[in-house]
Design a protein around this motif. Structure first.
Motif, PDB file in Angstrom:
ATOM      1  N   ALA A   4      -3.847  -5.161   5.439  1.00  0.00           N
ATOM      2  CA  ALA A   4      -3.442  -5.979   6.228  1.00  0.00           C
ATOM      3  C   ALA A   4      -2.507  -7.214   5.336  1.00  0.00           C
ATOM      4  O   ALA A   4      -1.508  -7.706   5.513  1.00  0.00           O
ATOM      5  CB  ALA A   4      -4.318  -7.069   7.099  1.00  0.00           C
ATOM      6  N   HIS A   5      -3.003  -7.759   4.248  1.00  0.00           N
ATOM      7  CA  HIS A   5      -2.317  -8.445   3.350  1.00  0.00           C
ATOM      8  C   HIS A   5      -1.202  -7.835   2.700  1.00  0.00           C
ATOM      9  O   HIS A   5      -0.294  -8.897   2.162  1.00  0.00           O
ATOM     10  CB  HIS A   5      -3.136  -9.355   2.324  1.00  0.00           C
ATOM     11  CG  HIS A   5      -3.912  -8.209   1.443  1.00  0.00           C
ATOM     12  ND1 HIS A   5      -4.956  -7.618   1.514  1.00  0.00           N
ATOM     13  CD2 HIS A   5      -3.497  -8.061   0.193  1.00  0.00           C
ATOM     14  CE1 HIS A   5      -5.160  -6.801   0.419  1.00  0.00           C
ATOM     15  NE2 HIS A   5      -4.502  -7.051  -0.411  1.00  0.00           N
ATOM     16  N   ASN A   6      -1.011  -6.886   2.554  1.00  0.00           N
ATOM     17  CA  ASN A   6       0.162  -6.138   2.168  1.00  0.00           C
ATOM     18  C   ASN A   6       1.271  -5.432   2.913  1.00  0.00           C
ATOM     19  O   ASN A   6       2.385  -5.150   2.710  1.00  0.00           O
ATOM     20  CB  ASN A   6      -0.260  -4.875   1.051  1.00  0.00           C
ATOM     21  CG  ASN A   6      -0.805  -5.620  -0.189  1.00  0.00           C
ATOM     22  OD1 ASN A   6      -0.468  -6.752  -0.692  1.00  0.00           O
ATOM     23  ND2 ASN A   6      -1.734  -4.987  -0.810  1.00  0.00           N
ATOM     24  N   ARG A   7       0.762  -5.521   4.327  1.00  0.00           N
ATOM     25  CA  ARG A   7       1.588  -5.006   5.358  1.00  0.00           C
ATOM     26  C   ARG A   7       2.961  -5.441   5.492  1.00  0.00           C
ATOM     27  O   ARG A   7       3.951  -4.491   5.521  1.00  0.00           O
ATOM     28  CB  ARG A   7       0.865  -4.869   6.702  1.00  0.00           C
ATOM     29  CG  ARG A   7       1.744  -4.784   7.972  1.00  0.00           C
ATOM     30  CD  ARG A   7       2.122  -3.311   8.123  1.00  0.00           C
ATOM     31  NE  ARG A   7       0.885  -2.324   7.961  1.00  0.00           N
ATOM     32  CZ  ARG A   7       0.905  -0.994   8.045  1.00  0.00           C
ATOM     33  NH1 ARG A   7       2.358  -0.401   7.907  1.00  0.00           N
ATOM     34  NH2 ARG A   7       0.081  -0.355   8.182  1.00  0.00           N
ATOM     35  N   GLN A  30       7.828   7.728   2.982  1.00  0.00           N
ATOM     36  CA  GLN A  30       7.320   8.779   2.077  1.00  0.00           C
ATOM     37  C   GLN A  30       7.465   8.283   0.510  1.00  0.00           C
ATOM     38  O   GLN A  30       6.422   8.063  -0.125  1.00  0.00           O
ATOM     39  CB  GLN A  30       7.671  10.072   2.203  1.00  0.00           C
ATOM     40  CG  GLN A  30       7.183  10.993   3.241  1.00  0.00           C
ATOM     41  CD  GLN A  30       5.575  11.322   3.357  1.00  0.00           C
ATOM     42  OE1 GLN A  30       4.673  10.253   3.341  1.00  0.00           O
ATOM     43  NE2 GLN A  30       5.227  12.517   3.169  1.00  0.00           N
ATOM     44  N   TYR A  31       8.379   7.692   0.375  1.00  0.00           N
ATOM     45  CA  TYR A  31       8.977   6.992  -0.744  1.00  0.00           C
ATOM     46  C   TYR A  31       8.092   5.885  -1.207  1.00  0.00           C
ATOM     47  O   TYR A  31       7.316   5.694  -2.121  1.00  0.00           O
ATOM     48  CB  TYR A  31      10.460   6.799  -0.863  1.00  0.00           C
ATOM     49  CG  TYR A  31      10.634   5.904  -2.075  1.00  0.00           C
ATOM     50  CD1 TYR A  31      10.840   6.631  -3.320  1.00  0.00           C
ATOM     51  CD2 TYR A  31      10.934   4.858  -2.372  1.00  0.00           C
ATOM     52  CE1 TYR A  31      11.400   6.324  -4.762  1.00  0.00           C
ATOM     53  CE2 TYR A  31      11.155   4.020  -3.348  1.00  0.00           C
ATOM     54  CZ  TYR A  31      11.422   4.790  -4.686  1.00  0.00           C
ATOM     55  OH  TYR A  31      11.629   3.995  -5.866  1.00  0.00           O
ATOM     56  N   VAL A  32       7.981   4.970  -0.357  1.00  0.00           N
ATOM     57  CA  VAL A  32       7.113   3.551  -0.549  1.00  0.00           C
ATOM     58  C   VAL A  32       5.652   3.916  -0.559  1.00  0.00           C
ATOM     59  O   VAL A  32       4.889   3.549  -1.501  1.00  0.00           O
ATOM     60  CB  VAL A  32       7.646   2.707   0.643  1.00  0.00           C
ATOM     61  CG1 VAL A  32       6.491   1.510   0.503  1.00  0.00           C
ATOM     62  CG2 VAL A  32       8.973   2.143   0.614  1.00  0.00           C
ATOM     63  N   ARG A  33       5.174   5.046  -0.029  1.00  0.00           N
ATOM     64  CA  ARG A  33       3.848   5.566   0.199  1.00  0.00           C
ATOM     65  C   ARG A  33       3.668   5.962  -1.445  1.00  0.00           C
ATOM     66  O   ARG A  33       2.606   5.592  -2.092  1.00  0.00           O
ATOM     67  CB  ARG A  33       3.293   6.558   1.038  1.00  0.00           C
ATOM     68  CG  ARG A  33       3.276   5.923   2.322  1.00  0.00           C
ATOM     69  CD  ARG A  33       3.023   7.130   3.532  1.00  0.00           C
ATOM     70  NE  ARG A  33       2.498   6.661   4.647  1.00  0.00           N
ATOM     71  CZ  ARG A  33       2.235   7.366   5.710  1.00  0.00           C
ATOM     72  NH1 ARG A  33       2.653   8.557   5.555  1.00  0.00           N
ATOM     73  NH2 ARG A  33       2.162   6.971   6.941  1.00  0.00           N
ATOM     74  N   LYS A  34       4.620   6.673  -1.845  1.00  0.00           N
ATOM     75  CA  LYS A  34       4.247   7.241  -3.071  1.00  0.00           C
ATOM     76  C   LYS A  34       4.184   6.097  -4.549  1.00  0.00           C
ATOM     77  O   LYS A  34       3.440   6.165  -5.369  1.00  0.00           O
ATOM     78  CB  LYS A  34       5.346   8.389  -3.415  1.00  0.00           C
ATOM     79  CG  LYS A  34       5.130   9.183  -4.777  1.00  0.00           C
ATOM     80  CD  LYS A  34       3.896  10.008  -4.669  1.00  0.00           C
ATOM     81  CE  LYS A  34       4.137  10.931  -6.001  1.00  0.00           C
ATOM     82  NZ  LYS A  34       3.120  11.811  -5.719  1.00  0.00           N
ATOM     83  N   VAL A  35       5.349   5.227  -4.358  1.00  0.00           N
ATOM     84  CA  VAL A  35       5.689   4.242  -5.354  1.00  0.00           C
ATOM     85  C   VAL A  35       4.381   3.389  -5.437  1.00  0.00           C
ATOM     86  O   VAL A  35       4.090   2.943  -6.208  1.00  0.00           O
ATOM     87  CB  VAL A  35       6.965   3.856  -5.147  1.00  0.00           C
ATOM     88  CG1 VAL A  35       6.873   2.322  -6.003  1.00  0.00           C
ATOM     89  CG2 VAL A  35       7.916   4.570  -5.389  1.00  0.00           C
ATOM     90  N   SER A  36       3.918   2.895  -4.104  1.00  0.00           N
ATOM     91  CA  SER A  36       2.989   1.836  -4.200  1.00  0.00           C
ATOM     92  C   SER A  36       1.497   2.404  -4.342  1.00  0.00           C
ATOM     93  O   SER A  36       0.588   1.666  -4.641  1.00  0.00           O
ATOM     94  CB  SER A  36       2.813   1.118  -2.533  1.00  0.00           C
ATOM     95  OG  SER A  36       2.737   2.107  -1.501  1.00  0.00           O
ATOM     96  N   GLY A  37       1.236   3.562  -3.952  1.00  0.00           N
ATOM     97  CA  GLY A  37       0.060   4.286  -3.987  1.00  0.00           C
ATOM     98  C   GLY A  37      -0.722   4.121  -2.849  1.00  0.00           C
ATOM     99  O   GLY A  37      -2.156   4.440  -2.856  1.00  0.00           O
ATOM    100  N   PHE A  38      -0.241   3.373  -1.793  1.00  0.00           N
ATOM    101  CA  PHE A  38      -0.865   3.525  -0.379  1.00  0.00           C
ATOM    102  C   PHE A  38      -0.422   4.179   0.680  1.00  0.00           C
ATOM    103  O   PHE A  38       0.672   4.180   0.826  1.00  0.00           O
ATOM    104  CB  PHE A  38      -0.812   2.073  -0.251  1.00  0.00           C
ATOM    105  CG  PHE A  38      -1.498   0.893  -1.021  1.00  0.00           C
ATOM    106  CD1 PHE A  38      -2.907   1.149  -1.164  1.00  0.00           C
ATOM    107  CD2 PHE A  38      -0.616   0.077  -1.753  1.00  0.00           C
ATOM    108  CE1 PHE A  38      -3.267  -0.009  -2.175  1.00  0.00           C
ATOM    109  CE2 PHE A  38      -1.153  -1.018  -2.544  1.00  0.00           C
ATOM    110  CZ  PHE A  38      -2.611  -0.901  -2.827  1.00  0.00           C
TER     111      PHE A  38
END
Length: 75
Positions: A41-44, A28-36
């Motif tokens: 695939a190139h950012n996975r 949840q934290y990484v989703r929030k910070v990244s906006g994704f």
């Protein structure tokens, strides 16, 4: 910052936070910070590494915290 991330320490969470609890909070934290919600695939790879790093830091934090006072029961 992200209201869907739950507090993972007693007395808020009775008992120990599981690996699944920690991973969910890190995700949840990484989703929030990244906006994704789900990276392309190139950012996975970098997204997954960030989730793992945040989960590791969270587990270290929870393992080192000293909670004082009575532990309240949930409910």
């Amino acid at each position: 910052m992200c209201r869907s991330i739950k507090t993972l320490r007693p007395p808020i969470l009775p008992g120990e936070a599981t690996d699944e609890d920690i991973h969910a909070a890190a995700l949840q934290y990484v989703r929030k910070v990244s906006g994704f919600r789900a990276p392309a695939a190139h950012n996975r790879e970098v997204f997954d590494r960030a989730v793992a790093a945040v989960a590791e830091a969270t587990a270290e934090l929870l393992g080192g915290l000293e909670v004082r006072g009575p532990v309240r029961s949930a409910g």
